[in-house]
Design an enzyme around this catalytic site. Structure first.
Site, PDB file in Angstrom:
ATOM      1  N   ASP A 492     120.503  -7.440  31.047  1.00 17.68           N
ATOM      2  CA  ASP A 492     119.241  -6.501  31.569  1.00 17.68           C
ATOM      3  C   ASP A 492     117.880  -7.087  31.457  1.00 17.68           C
ATOM      4  OD1 ASP A 492     118.532  -3.453  31.563  1.00 17.68           O
ATOM      5  OD2 ASP A 492     117.454  -4.249  29.605  1.00 17.68           O
ATOM      6  N   GLU A 547     119.940  -8.836  36.066  1.00 22.29           N
ATOM      7  CA  GLU A 547     118.819  -7.646  36.594  1.00 22.29           C
ATOM      8  C   GLU A 547     117.587  -8.211  36.814  1.00 22.29           C
ATOM      9  OE1 GLU A 547     117.474  -3.203  35.771  1.00 22.29           O
ATOM     10  OE2 GLU A 547     117.409  -4.868  34.126  1.00 22.29           O
TER      11      GLU A 547
END
Length: 883
Positions: A492, A547
């Protein structure tokens, strides 16, 4: 409201968390009463009992001294800019009072090297004898091997490569060789120092065998790195929270340690399930903290803070994995999930229920990977798991660590990969439960000052140039793969990591100066290279997805070639483009714009495409289904009442958007749970009113769970139109399983017609025809194709099975004719109804025909037709994607 989750043998209490600011009074006090999570060996209950400590608090604590390694420039007070290295004795005496005296040795300064400091790197070298000694000492602690059959085989990580292949892949990178070569030199330097002082990256990434709680045949050792603390003591149920009972010893580099010998009856000094914390005297006052390396933590009913749990069940109660991990699939189809909100009821779901109810659904739908969010413990439920407090602990809201293992093992039995949504980009600013101000200082695991705070996320930012931070994060990434058998990660917030501006208020245009300059956090990029190196070296089948919204060049190129090392990048621009397009009238949609966004990715760097993820499902945003159908979804989705033009349009475009995203967007595909059938509700986590510093109030929802769930029953109901969208998504996944078109060598876009609103492209032996026109259907519409032969329909979004109007005859055959058309050597004549996507395949490759007279429940006929994807040789006539 208190929710209690029954698991095999343990009842875990959980109360809704209350959001807290980063401030804390640090007032510590011993508990007036002691509690232990006593593990009763019963099938359905574990209870919390009050009990007296079994540990004699009057007995003097026993310690095992650690080997000290001096870092030049460290004064022993925690002020060193780079943290210290702990080496442990390779054996522990049966007599816990014996202290091992280990000679210390010099090591070179591990301070992070900024771009302007690269010419002044100190290089103190150890002798060959010292290096051999260091290698011996870096062996893991002697600990009891509970299951010899589960002992990991020796693994090694290949040495760094030359890091120069990136210039062959993309010659334009040569203009930024100075930055890229410096980046790779920093990575190689870190690898060399880790090899020298830690015995290699393989040993370094097993920090959980040295720090936190480790058990041996003679007792339990607890170690913690807290250089800012002035004193430390281990407290908990086992010693009645007495801060004077088990005082820890500190080495000159800030590592605190204590050894607790077994009780006289041979039982461990800390019973399994006991609550534990470390009490420290810090520059900010007395502070009780959950151990940084804790493996489990829970929130007691009616309390705000979490408690660390000493989790070490007896061998007979430990979950034993029964199924091998699946091999990495060539085409990755990810079902993004959140365990807590995966129930149809307004409650927090459990690992066990997810295992039994949701995993079979994922398998039936045709996805081959599940990405699970919010695994790492987070005290604030509404953070969606992105404000982590305990990095090594699975969230106790959903069950026990063994429940999670059972979930993963079941997924493996079904042939599904399990990816974890891991958060190494930042940490919660919670000072009671997490790492923030852990030892009372601002610059412990994080950068100090403003650099260590993410102003938008209200969280703390790691110092990736710190030796102990590297040990912590690398070990964390290995822990979940090793202990829980996860098959990889979705990292993330990688954009936030790679740039000092964190990607905030920055519009990336693709200019290489945006990626390779002073705004790049080289320490963070080097960490990403190290973690990818470690993961792929030790677990060759593991998958890493990053990401990154910036489109960093070299992001998905192997580390040895000079890249960052990810397998896939999330193609985040696609979801943003769809929202942008959906705000426009149909007449203003541009076919070329759609194609450009879907195909605008770097050659040889794989992407995971998605039309929408969890981001679009949250309150404050809107899903594609909501953009298309809005409030009509609440009144006109029943088949026993007339539809509306808005519903007809929405269902048709919902299917087309998903198929073209999968068909052109990348080498992998992702869907957030429920979006496959156009889930009619957004996600709203339980929350109270939030009072802002300016006096304004953000209204809460009275801690309601009504919108924090997934109504899978709507997608399954044969009397609702949601069913058709779900069936289409299922057929789409099985079609990809059959043909593997996302990773086909042959892909070519032959038509982007702005007048007809038609897009035609080939992937593998399939021809995709999309007619986005709102009312025009085309008879005898000619589309180009590569291979000669007979084509048949293998997927039709207008099929009544999928909620369409059934305007196509699936028994029709389409024969190619010779002659160039749309730059293709052959062509077909087809019928292209308005707002319809149709996929044609050469007849010898067609799946079995679906028998519509049978129930459409699982599309069993389609599933039965699925065969392993066979890799085909690249077609000499295939052409690259037309960007």
């Amino acid at each position: 409201m208190v929710y209690t989750y029954s698991a095999s043998g343990l009842r875990l209490p959980c109360a809704p968390s209350v959001y807290r600011s980063s401030q804390s009074s640090f007032n510590g006090s011993s508990r007036s009463s002691s509690f232990s999570l006593l593990l009763k060996k019963t099938q359905f209950s574990r209870k919390i009992f009050a009990q007296n400590s079994s540990y004699d608090s009057d007995s003097s604590p026993s310690t095992v001294a650690s080997k000290k390694v001096r870092v030049p420039g460290d004064q022993g007070d925690g002020s060193s800019s780079l943290t210290d290295q702990l080496e442990s004795p390779s054996t522990i005496s049966d007599d816990p009072q014996v202290i091992h005296d280990v000679d210390s040795k010099e090591m070179r300064d591990n301070k992070k090297i900024n771009a302007e400091e690269q010419e002044s790197v100190p290089s103190t070298l150890a002798s060959n004898d010292e290096e051999a000694h260091a290698e011996e000492l870096s062996a893991p602690l002697n600990r009891k091997v509970r299951n010899p059959n589960s002992e990991a085989k020796p693994r090694s990580i290949p040495p760094p490569g030359a890091g120069q292949r990136i210039y062959e892949i993309d010659p334009t990178l040569s203009g930024f060789r100075q930055h890229l070569d410096y980046r790779y030199a920093q990575y190689k330097r870190m690898r060399e120092e880790i090899d020298k002082y830690e015995g290699g990256l393989e040993v370094f990434s097993r920090g959980y065998e040295k720090f936190g709680f480790t058990s041996s045949e003679t007792g339990i050792t607890y170690r913690e790195w807290a250089p800012g603390a002035k004193s430390a003591a281990l407290i908990g149920d086992f010693n009645n929270w007495n801060p004077n009972a088990d005082v820890m010893n500190r080495d000159e580099f800030g590592v605190w340690e204590i050894f607790l010998p077994n009780n006289v009856d041979g039982s461990p000094a800390i019973p399994h399930g006991s609550r534990v914390k470390i009490r420290m005297e810090t520059p900010s006052g007395i502070k009780d903290s959950i151990p940084a390396w804790i493996k489990f933590s829970v929130q007691a009913p009616g309390e705000i803070p979490y408690d660390g749990i000493y989790y070490d069940p007896p061998e007979e109660e430990k979950y034993v994995f029964k199924h091998p991990q699946p091999k990495r699939p060539k085409s990755l189809r990810i079902y993004e999930s959140h365990v807590g909100m995966s129930s149809t009821e307004p409650t927090i779901n459990t690992y066990a229920n997810f295992r039994d109810d949701v995993l079979p659904r994922i398998k039936r739908l045709g996805y081959n990977a599940v990405q699970i969010m919010a695994i790492q413990e987070h005290s604030y439920y509404a953070s969606f798991g992105y404000h982590v407090t305990n990095f090594f602990a699975p969230s106790s809201r959903f069950g026990t660590p063994d429940d999670l293992k059972s979930l993963i093992d079941k997924a493996h039995e079904l042939g599904i990969l399990v990816l974890m949504d891991i958060v190494h980009s930042h940490a919660s600013n919670n000072t009671l439960d997490g790492l923030n101000m852990f030892d009372g200082t601002d610059a412990h695991y994080f950068h100090s000052g403003s650099r260590g705070h993410h102003w938008l996320w209200d969280s703390r930012l790691f110092n990736y140039g710190s030796w102990e931070v590297l040990r912590f994060l690398l070990s964390n990434a290995r822990w979940w793969l090793e202990e829980y058998k996860f098959d990889g990660y979705r990292f993330d917030g990688v954009t936030s990591m790679m740039y000092t501006h964190h990607g905030l208020q920055v519009a990336f245009t693709g200019n290489y100066h945006e990626y390779f300059g002073y705004e790049t956090d080289v320490d963070a990029v080097v960490y990403l290279m190290l973690v990818n190196d470690m993961i792929h070296g030790l677990y060759p089948e593991a998958v890493t997805v990053g990401e990154d919204v910036s489109g960093m060049p070299t992001f998905c190129i192997p580390v040895q070639d000079g890249g960052v090392g990810f397998d896939y990048r999330l193609h985040m621009a696609i979801a943003d483009k769809w929202i942008e397009i959906l705000k426009k009238r149909d007449e203003d949609w541009k076919m070329g714009d759609i194609v450009h966004t879907l195909t605008n990715r770097r050659w040889s760097e794989k992407c995971v495409a998605y039309a929408e993820s969890h981001d679009q499902a949250l309150v404050g945003d809107k899903t594609i289904a909501f953009w298309l159908m809005d409030k009509d979804m609440y009144e006109f989705m029943a088949l026993d009442r007339p539809s509306t033009p808005l519903i007809d349009r929405g269902i048709a475009l919902h299917k087309m958007i998903r198929l073209i995203t999968m068909g052109l967007g990348g080498e992998g595909y992702l869907n957030f749970m429920g979006n496959e059938f156009g889930h009619p509700e957004w996600i709203d986590f339980p929350r109270g009113d939030r009072h802002l510093p300016d006096g304004s109030v953000i209204p809460g929802n009275n801690y309601s769970y009504d919108k924090c769930r997934r109504r899978f029953d709507l997608g399954d109901a044969d009397y609702l139109r949601y069913r058709g969208m779900q069936e289409f998504d299922q057929a789409m996944q099985h079609l990809e399983e059959k043909y593997g078109f996302m990773t086909s060598e042959h892909q070519y876009i032959s038509r982007k017609d702005e007048g007809d609103r038609v897009i035609v492209f080939e992937r593998d032996n399939l021809v995709f025809v999309f007619n986005f026109h709102w009312h025009k259907s085309y008879f005898d519409y000619r589309v180009g194709c590569l291979k000669p032969g007979k084509y048949k329909i293998v997927l039709d979004s207008d099929d009544s099975l999928f909620g369409g109007f059934n305007r196509l005859n699936h028994n029709a055959e389409y024969f190619s004719s010779e002659g160039w058309y749309d730059d293709r050597p052959r062509s077909l004549l087809v019928y292209a109804p308005s707002r319809t996507a149709v996929v044609y395949a050469l007849s010898e490759d067609e799946p079995e025909v679906v028998d519509k007279s049978k129930p459409v429940e699982i599309l069993e006929t389609v599933e039965a037709a699925v065969e392993p994807v066979k890799e085909s040789e690249p077609d000499e006539e295939s052409e690259p994607l037309d960007n």
